[in-house]
Enzyme design. Structure first.
Site, PDB file in Angstrom:
ATOM      1  CG  HIS A 124       0.166   7.977   7.260  1.00  0.00           C
ATOM      2  ND1 HIS A 124       1.429   8.129   6.719  1.00  0.00           N
ATOM      3  CD2 HIS A 124      -0.546   7.246   6.371  1.00  0.00           C
ATOM      4  CE1 HIS A 124       1.475   7.500   5.548  1.00  0.00           C
ATOM      5  NE2 HIS A 124       0.292   6.969   5.316  1.00  0.00           N
ATOM      6  NE  ARG A 162      -8.310   7.930  -0.370  1.00  0.00           N
ATOM      7  CZ  ARG A 162      -7.365   7.200   0.174  1.00  0.00           C
ATOM      8  NH1 ARG A 162      -6.474   6.579  -0.585  1.00  0.00           N
ATOM      9  NH2 ARG A 162      -7.285   7.077   1.490  1.00  0.00           N
ATOM     10  CD  GLU A 197       3.877   9.858   8.096  1.00  0.00           C
ATOM     11  OE1 GLU A 197       3.127   9.456   8.989  1.00  0.00           O
ATOM     12  OE2 GLU A 197       3.500  10.004   6.918  1.00  0.00           O
TER      13      GLU A 197
END
Length: 321
Positions: A124, A162, A197
């Protein structure tokens, strides 16, 4: 009360898309910077957790003043991400491409030309929507997954947004269907991009990260093992007028070991690359949630030990966020 909260959340984001993109550009970014400074000054849970996370990144030698400086800039960068997101639909493709700079693009070009499929994993950092709009244009689209948001209307709005900039988005449902959809994309030589992550399934792979244990989602590494796709780490960071990506060389799948051992080895190698990129640009890491096991559940946190080259519990099949 939950329905009221969901409706308020939806209206807030709808306001962002409807109004922010129509503001003069300098006005919009100054507004979001002021909001960031106000949120930072209030010292809410998100900001205090951000600083706990950044303290690991900066290390014990960092002064309290340095930690506050980085966390304040991190909040500004995070709100810049949202301002960019609300305004991205108004940008021309020329602007998207011109304001996105890439180091190591030859790693991606060579991987795409190999026909093996490409699994990109990133933390991020920076603006991943800007990165996605660039990649979709340059590499004929790609597939990703998204965590379902509440209310459902908000998730559908993000999905439509998106998809409008060239992404194929699969919902993170925790089922085999999502994983198999990504496998099919890679098997045809396509591109898959996953934020990787933060484990959202509680079935992630333990890794050492800035000296402590956390879990990475198994999905990106599992895809590389299952398909033979090229596995590329990517980090992002903001510059005054640009976003910059660093595309690192391929992390090869180990030739020996069980499937679980290979996935664990890939996850640790990925964590090592993320650690390097985050350490170089800590204010661009937007992690306001608990990440390390000692924060999530201190009773379950393992004692500090060196991570083995292979090993760890069986990795799940579901990709991360």
């Amino acid at each position: 009360m939950s329905k009221l909260t969901d409706e308020a959340t939806y209206r807030l984001y709808s306001f962002g898309w409807a109004v922010v993109k129509r503001l003069p550009e300098r006005t919009a970014y100054r507004l979001f910077e002021r909001i960031a400074d106000r949120v930072w000054a209030r010292r809410g849970k998100g900001v205090t957790q951000l600083e706990r996370n950044l303290a690991r990144v900066l290390g014990p030698e960092a002064t309290p003043e340095r930690l506050r400086e980085v966390s304040k800039q991190s909040m500004r960068n995070y709100l810049r991400y949202w301002c960019d997101t609300f305004r991205l639909e108004t940008w021309s493709q020329e602007r998207i491409d011109a304001t996105f700079l890439v180091d190591g693009e030859e790693n991606l070009k060579n991987a795409a030309a190999s026909g093996r499929g490409v699994a990109l994993a990133l933390p991020h950092m920076g603006n991943w929507d800007h990165a996605g709009a660039w990649a979709a244009h340059q590499y004929n689209g790609f597939t990703t997954v998204a965590e379902r948001l509440k209310p459902e209307r908000l998730f559908e709005r993000f999905l439509a947004y998106r998809e409008s900039i060239g992404m194929e988005v699969l919902p993170l449902t925790g089922g085999q269907g999502t994983f198999l959809g990504l496998v099919r994309r890679l098997k045809t030589g396509g591109l898959v991009c996953l934020v990787a992550e933060r484990d959202l399934t509680d079935r992630g792979v333990p890794v050492r990260f800035f000296g402590e244990t956390t879990k990475l989602p198994a999905g990106p590494a599992a895809l590389a093992v299952a398909t033979g796709a090229v596995f590329l780490p990517v980090t992002l960071h903001s510059e005054p007028t640009h976003q910059r990506a660093v595309i690192y060389p391929e992390i090869p799948v180990p030739e020996e070991g069980t499937r679980e051992e290979k996935v664990a080895a890939l996850c640790q190698s990925l964590a090592d690359v993320f650690e390097k990129g985050i350490a170089e640009h800590p204010a661009d890491w937007h992690m306001l949630q608990k990440l390390w096991l000692s924060d999530l559940d201190p009773a379950k946190a393992p004692k500090p030990t060196a991570a083995p080259e292979y090993g760890g519990p069986a990795a799940g099949d579901e990709p991360g966020e």
